[in-house]
Design an enzyme around this catalytic site. Structure first.
Site, PDB file in Angstrom:
ATOM      1  N   HIS A 251     -32.743 -21.275  47.429  1.00 39.35           N
ATOM      2  CA  HIS A 251     -32.167 -20.022  47.984  1.00 39.35           C
ATOM      3  C   HIS A 251     -32.050 -18.763  46.854  1.00 39.35           C
ATOM      4  O   HIS A 251     -32.493 -17.703  47.050  1.00 39.35           O
ATOM      5  CB  HIS A 251     -30.672 -20.189  48.336  1.00 39.35           C
ATOM      6  CG  HIS A 251     -30.642 -21.125  49.773  1.00 39.35           C
ATOM      7  ND1 HIS A 251     -29.687 -22.082  49.636  1.00 39.35           N
ATOM      8  CD2 HIS A 251     -31.414 -21.029  50.718  1.00 39.35           C
ATOM      9  CE1 HIS A 251     -29.865 -22.830  51.033  1.00 39.35           C
ATOM     10  NE2 HIS A 251     -30.728 -22.315  51.640  1.00 39.35           N
TER      11      HIS A 251
ATOM     12  N   LYS B  55     -23.161 -26.360  63.797  1.00 34.07           N
ATOM     13  CA  LYS B  55     -24.030 -27.579  62.630  1.00 34.07           C
ATOM     14  C   LYS B  55     -22.850 -28.262  61.934  1.00 34.07           C
ATOM     15  O   LYS B  55     -23.311 -29.234  61.268  1.00 34.07           O
ATOM     16  CB  LYS B  55     -24.429 -26.414  61.699  1.00 34.07           C
ATOM     17  CG  LYS B  55     -25.810 -25.870  62.103  1.00 34.07           C
ATOM     18  CD  LYS B  55     -26.968 -25.860  61.104  1.00 34.07           C
ATOM     19  CE  LYS B  55     -28.268 -25.562  61.605  1.00 34.07           C
ATOM     20  NZ  LYS B  55     -29.203 -25.363  60.450  1.00 34.07           N
TER      21      LYS B  55
ATOM     22  N   ARG C 180     -41.445 -22.768  53.108  1.00 40.64           N
ATOM     23  CA  ARG C 180     -41.563 -23.688  52.173  1.00 40.64           C
ATOM     24  C   ARG C 180     -43.017 -24.567  52.642  1.00 40.64           C
ATOM     25  O   ARG C 180     -43.788 -24.022  51.701  1.00 40.64           O
ATOM     26  CB  ARG C 180     -40.517 -24.681  51.928  1.00 40.64           C
ATOM     27  CG  ARG C 180     -39.211 -24.218  51.374  1.00 40.64           C
ATOM     28  CD  ARG C 180     -38.039 -25.205  51.541  1.00 40.64           C
ATOM     29  NE  ARG C 180     -37.619 -25.562  52.934  1.00 40.64           N
ATOM     30  CZ  ARG C 180     -36.537 -25.912  53.448  1.00 40.64           C
ATOM     31  NH1 ARG C 180     -35.633 -26.605  52.695  1.00 40.64           N
ATOM     32  NH2 ARG C 180     -36.156 -26.131  54.590  1.00 40.64           N
TER      33      ARG C 180
ATOM     34  N   SER D  19     -30.777 -27.880  51.719  1.00 40.13           N
ATOM     35  CA  SER D  19     -29.434 -28.422  51.540  1.00 40.13           C
ATOM     36  C   SER D  19     -29.165 -29.760  52.115  1.00 40.13           C
ATOM     37  O   SER D  19     -28.390 -30.153  51.619  1.00 40.13           O
ATOM     38  CB  SER D  19     -28.678 -27.147  52.350  1.00 40.13           C
ATOM     39  OG  SER D  19     -28.914 -25.877  51.761  1.00 40.13           O
TER      40      SER D  19
HETATM   41  O1  PNS Z   1     -30.337 -21.806  57.017  1.00 40.79           O
HETATM   42  P1  PNS Z   1     -30.523 -22.327  58.617  1.00 40.79           P
HETATM   43  O2  PNS Z   1     -29.470 -23.044  58.985  1.00 40.79           O
HETATM   44  O3  PNS Z   1     -31.810 -22.682  58.892  1.00 40.79           O
HETATM   45  O4  PNS Z   1     -30.140 -20.700  59.436  1.00 40.79           O
HETATM   46  C1  PNS Z   1     -30.336 -20.455  60.736  1.00 40.79           C
HETATM   47  C2  PNS Z   1     -29.610 -19.163  61.096  1.00 40.79           C
HETATM   48  C3  PNS Z   1     -27.963 -19.227  60.722  1.00 40.79           C
HETATM   49  C4  PNS Z   1     -30.082 -18.165  60.296  1.00 40.79           C
HETATM   50  C5  PNS Z   1     -30.006 -19.218  62.705  1.00 40.79           C
HETATM   51  O5  PNS Z   1     -29.129 -20.210  63.184  1.00 40.79           O
HETATM   52  C6  PNS Z   1     -29.255 -17.923  63.160  1.00 40.79           C
HETATM   53  O6  PNS Z   1     -29.596 -16.867  63.233  1.00 40.79           O
HETATM   54  N1  PNS Z   1     -27.794 -18.012  63.777  1.00 40.79           N
HETATM   55  C7  PNS Z   1     -27.275 -17.027  64.584  1.00 40.79           C
HETATM   56  C8  PNS Z   1     -27.427 -17.060  66.018  1.00 40.79           C
HETATM   57  C9  PNS Z   1     -28.599 -16.515  66.548  1.00 40.79           C
HETATM   58  O7  PNS Z   1     -28.899 -15.312  66.317  1.00 40.79           O
HETATM   59  N2  PNS Z   1     -29.542 -17.174  67.018  1.00 40.79           N
HETATM   60  C10 PNS Z   1     -30.556 -16.552  68.036  1.00 40.79           C
HETATM   61  C11 PNS Z   1     -31.965 -16.506  66.835  1.00 40.79           C
HETATM   62  S1  PNS Z   1     -32.728 -18.136  66.745  1.00 40.79           S
END
Ligand code: PNS
Length: 161
Positions: free
Chosen positions: A18, A42, A91, A129
């Site tokens: 990150h 999560k 990645r 992570s």
């Molecule tokens: O690091 P991650 O866990 O892959 O991040 C995922 C994240 C937090 C970016 C994604 O789940 C998110 O944007 N959550 C907020 C809810 C949302 O907007 N969902 C619609 C888009 S998929």
């Protein structure tokens, strides 16, 4: 153009992968906002407050990087922050489908918001992570993959059990 780039994620916990992305982004954009999702679905190892505090600590050396928390839709958070760009790390091809789906949904929700993908450096390609949490859970060495303070906090978590 004064572009704000929002880098969203769960950051459970923040890793060197990150950080690599944040440093790359800070060379491209005048304002980088690391946005930590309070996504209860999560069931993260680190609490929202802990994830915020770790990310704030490890990015404090970078002047135009901010750390915020958000709840609800990412598109909404981007709007509130005045962000034109959402940054995500890509990645390997394994990331592609999830990222494509998320970028497409976000484009539907906020047509002017662009998702930009950055590649971490090679030595960070295999860091996630979830793998870090697993290695730490079984008392493996994660020192190469996370900042020192994250290593200490992982150690503290798993030695309380
Ligand atoms: O690091 P991650 O866990 O892959 O991040 C995922 C994240 C937090 C970016 C994604 O789940 C998110 O944007 N959550 C907020 C809810 C949302 O907007 N969902 C619609 C888009 S998929």
């Amino acid at each position: 153009m004064n572009i704000t780039a929002l880098y969203p994620g769960t950051f459970d916990p923040i890793t060197n992968g990150h950080l690599d992305l944040i440093i790359r982004a800070s060379k491209l954009y005048p304002r980088v906002v690391v946005a930590i999702a309070n996504n209860v679905g999560k069931n993260p190892l680190f609490s929202f407050e802990e994830r915020l505090s770790l990310a704030t600590e490890v990015t404090k050396a970078y002047d135009h990087v901010e750390v915020i928390g958000f709840e609800g839709l990412l598109a909404e958070c981007a709007k509130q922050q005045g962000a034109q760009v959402v940054l995500r790390g890509m990645r390997t091809v394994a990331d592609f489908e999830y990222e494509w789906q998320m970028a497409s949904l976000n484009r539907h929700l906020a047509p002017d918001l662009e998702t930009v993908f950055l590649m971490p450096s090679e030595q960070h390609t295999f860091i996630s992570s979830s793998m870090i949490r697993e290695i730490a859970r079984y008392k493996g060495d994660v020192s190469r993959f996370v900042p020192k303070i994250v290593q200490q906090q992982l150690h503290a978590k798993f030695n309380q059990e």
